[in-house]
Design a protein around this motif. Structure first.
Motif, PDB file in Angstrom:
ATOM      1  N   ASP A  31       0.825  -1.245  -0.110  1.00  0.00           N
ATOM      2  CA  ASP A  31      -0.117  -0.035   0.308  1.00  0.00           C
ATOM      3  C   ASP A  31       1.004   1.113   0.023  1.00  0.00           C
ATOM      4  OD1 ASP A  31       0.900  -0.259   2.387  1.00  0.00           O
ATOM      5  OD2 ASP A  31      -0.932   0.124   3.608  1.00  0.00           O
ATOM      6  N   VAL A  32       2.019   1.035  -0.641  1.00  0.00           N
ATOM      7  CA  VAL A  32       2.737   2.386  -0.190  1.00  0.00           C
ATOM      8  C   VAL A  32       3.642   2.036  -1.464  1.00  0.00           C
ATOM      9  CG1 VAL A  32       4.744   3.106   0.531  1.00  0.00           C
ATOM     10  CG2 VAL A  32       2.760   3.087   2.073  1.00  0.00           C
ATOM     11  N   THR A  33       4.591   2.861  -1.742  1.00  0.00           N
ATOM     12  CA  THR A  33       5.092   2.757  -2.984  1.00  0.00           C
ATOM     13  C   THR A  33       6.356   4.251  -3.650  1.00  0.00           C
ATOM     14  OG1 THR A  33       6.112   1.780  -5.004  1.00  0.00           O
ATOM     15  CG2 THR A  33       3.986   3.491  -5.479  1.00  0.00           C
ATOM     16  N   THR A  34       7.710   4.286  -3.753  1.00  0.00           N
ATOM     17  CA  THR A  34       8.009   5.208  -3.625  1.00  0.00           C
ATOM     18  C   THR A  34       9.217   4.952  -5.418  1.00  0.00           C
ATOM     19  OG1 THR A  34       8.617   5.593  -1.358  1.00  0.00           O
ATOM     20  CG2 THR A  34      10.142   6.464  -2.902  1.00  0.00           C
ATOM     21  N   ALA A  35       9.046   5.520  -6.115  1.00  0.00           N
ATOM     22  CA  ALA A  35       9.523   5.763  -7.245  1.00  0.00           C
ATOM     23  C   ALA A  35      10.369   7.331  -7.214  1.00  0.00           C
ATOM     24  CB  ALA A  35       8.389   5.462  -8.497  1.00  0.00           C
ATOM     25  N   VAL A  36      11.466   7.345  -8.753  1.00  0.00           N
ATOM     26  CA  VAL A  36      11.502   8.282  -9.265  1.00  0.00           C
ATOM     27  C   VAL A  36      10.342   9.237  -9.731  1.00  0.00           C
ATOM     28  CG1 VAL A  36      13.454   9.731 -10.850  1.00  0.00           C
ATOM     29  CG2 VAL A  36      13.826   7.968  -8.799  1.00  0.00           C
ATOM     30  N   ASN A  37      10.015  10.356  -9.728  1.00  0.00           N
ATOM     31  CA  ASN A  37       9.423  10.959 -10.578  1.00  0.00           C
ATOM     32  C   ASN A  37      10.069  11.753 -12.299  1.00  0.00           C
ATOM     33  OD1 ASN A  37       8.202  13.408 -12.389  1.00  0.00           O
ATOM     34  ND2 ASN A  37       6.784  13.435 -10.140  1.00  0.00           N
ATOM     35  N   THR A  56      -0.449  -2.134  -8.109  1.00  0.00           N
ATOM     36  CA  THR A  56      -0.112  -3.000  -8.633  1.00  0.00           C
ATOM     37  C   THR A  56       0.546  -2.162  -9.850  1.00  0.00           C
ATOM     38  OG1 THR A  56      -2.449  -2.465 -10.170  1.00  0.00           O
ATOM     39  CG2 THR A  56      -2.246  -4.089  -8.274  1.00  0.00           C
ATOM     40  N   GLU A  57       0.061  -0.531 -10.059  1.00  0.00           N
ATOM     41  CA  GLU A  57       0.855   0.311 -11.188  1.00  0.00           C
ATOM     42  C   GLU A  57       1.295   1.668 -11.003  1.00  0.00           C
ATOM     43  OE1 GLU A  57      -0.492   1.307 -15.413  1.00  0.00           O
ATOM     44  OE2 GLU A  57      -0.643  -1.158 -14.895  1.00  0.00           O
ATOM     45  N   VAL A  58       2.108   1.761 -10.799  1.00  0.00           N
ATOM     46  CA  VAL A  58       2.488   3.400 -10.850  1.00  0.00           C
ATOM     47  C   VAL A  58       3.354   3.769 -12.220  1.00  0.00           C
ATOM     48  CG1 VAL A  58       3.924   5.062  -9.625  1.00  0.00           C
ATOM     49  CG2 VAL A  58       3.053   3.562  -8.471  1.00  0.00           C
ATOM     50  N   GLN A  59       3.071   4.791 -12.042  1.00  0.00           N
ATOM     51  CA  GLN A  59       4.068   5.922 -13.989  1.00  0.00           C
ATOM     52  C   GLN A  59       3.629   7.320 -13.706  1.00  0.00           C
ATOM     53  OE1 GLN A  59       0.966   4.357 -16.616  1.00  0.00           O
ATOM     54  NE2 GLN A  59       2.157   2.697 -17.091  1.00  0.00           N
ATOM     55  N   PHE A  60       4.559   7.778 -14.107  1.00  0.00           N
ATOM     56  CA  PHE A  60       4.509   9.260 -13.980  1.00  0.00           C
ATOM     57  C   PHE A  60       4.739   9.338 -15.825  1.00  0.00           C
ATOM     58  CE2 PHE A  60       6.020   9.863  -9.516  1.00  0.00           C
ATOM     59  CZ  PHE A  60       6.330   8.372  -9.368  1.00  0.00           C
ATOM     60  N   LEU A  77       5.113  19.718 -11.905  1.00  0.00           N
ATOM     61  CA  LEU A  77       5.230  18.163 -11.442  1.00  0.00           C
ATOM     62  C   LEU A  77       4.696  16.423 -11.980  1.00  0.00           C
ATOM     63  CD1 LEU A  77       5.713  19.031  -7.541  1.00  0.00           C
ATOM     64  CD2 LEU A  77       7.171  19.025  -9.086  1.00  0.00           C
ATOM     65  N   GLY A  78       4.540  16.808 -13.156  1.00  0.00           N
ATOM     66  CA  GLY A  78       3.659  15.510 -14.072  1.00  0.00           C
ATOM     67  C   GLY A  78       2.891  15.278 -13.515  1.00  0.00           C
ATOM     68  N   LEU A  79       2.469  14.440 -14.464  1.00  0.00           N
ATOM     69  CA  LEU A  79       0.810  14.145 -13.570  1.00  0.00           C
ATOM     70  C   LEU A  79       1.993  12.293 -13.282  1.00  0.00           C
ATOM     71  CD1 LEU A  79      -0.094  15.340 -16.544  1.00  0.00           C
ATOM     72  CD2 LEU A  79      -2.475  14.765 -15.624  1.00  0.00           C
ATOM     73  N   HIS A  80       0.604  11.910 -12.295  1.00  0.00           N
ATOM     74  CA  HIS A  80       1.255  10.473 -11.195  1.00  0.00           C
ATOM     75  C   HIS A  80      -0.086  10.186 -11.556  1.00  0.00           C
ATOM     76  CE1 HIS A  80       2.733   8.934  -6.655  1.00  0.00           C
ATOM     77  NE2 HIS A  80       2.703   8.463  -8.145  1.00  0.00           N
ATOM     78  N   GLY A  81       0.062   8.956 -11.650  1.00  0.00           N
ATOM     79  CA  GLY A  81      -1.203   8.059 -12.044  1.00  0.00           C
ATOM     80  C   GLY A  81      -0.697   6.633 -11.501  1.00  0.00           C
TER      81      GLY A  81
END
Length: 172
Positions: A31-37, A56-60, A77-81
């Motif tokens: 329920d938590v994720t960290t990624a480079v935007n 289940t999926e993270v995209q910038f 900062l873009g869109l965070h999906g």
């Protein structure tokens, strides 16, 4: 796909891999994720809680890569999906983003891209801006709720998943 977010990337994130400062490494939580935007080349953490608590999926996205441009706003900062799996069809989730630093949110308008209508929607009245300290660094937080099939679920269908392309904007 979360398989594309390497555990090493999460573990290298803010606060030794605990981007929401809850005491558990993000790589050990669904329920938590960290990624480079890539829009800002900084880490962004997403934390969710509720009926839809598996990311289940993270995209910038850079706005320039979207099929439809938002002519009135820029997305610095873009869109965070992301895509969430819900334990209950029609369930709800509380979402919190942890950005990389403190931003001046007084000029922000949060907007979502709605796939069903192919339009950007003003989401600002549903957002709560705040700050948190993560690993000794103050960061901007953004929190809101979304319901599977509700007006701000990216696919607009009560189908056990929530899609959420969203981002902070400033007037173009």
């Amino acid at each position: 796909d979360l398989d594309n977010i390497a555990i090493a990337e999460e573990d290298d994130g803010p606060n030794s891999g605990d981007g929401n400062n809850d005491g558990t490494p993000d790589s050990e939580q669904s329920d938590v994720t960290t990624a480079v935007n890539p829009t800002i080349a900084k880490y962004t953490t997403t934390a969710v809680a509720g009926d839809c608590d598996t990311i289940t999926e993270v995209q910038f996205y850079k706005e320039s890569t979207m099929a439809i441009q938002d002519s009135l706003y820029d997305y610095p900062l873009g869109l965070h999906g992301f895509k969430l799996d819900c334990t209950t069809v029609g369930g709800s989730v509380n979402v919190t983003y942890y950005w990389d630093k403190v931003y001046d949110t007084s000029k922000w308008t949060y907007r979502k891209f709605d796939n069903a209508t192919n339009k950007y929607l003003d989401f600002n009245s549903h957002v709560t801006y705040g700050t948190a300290v993560v690993g000794g660094v103050s960061v901007t937080t953004v929190a809101y709720s979304v319901t599977d099939g509700g007006p701000f679920d990216g696919d607009g269908v009560a189908n056990g998943e929530i899609l959420d392309p969203v981002g902070p904007t400033v007037l173009a």
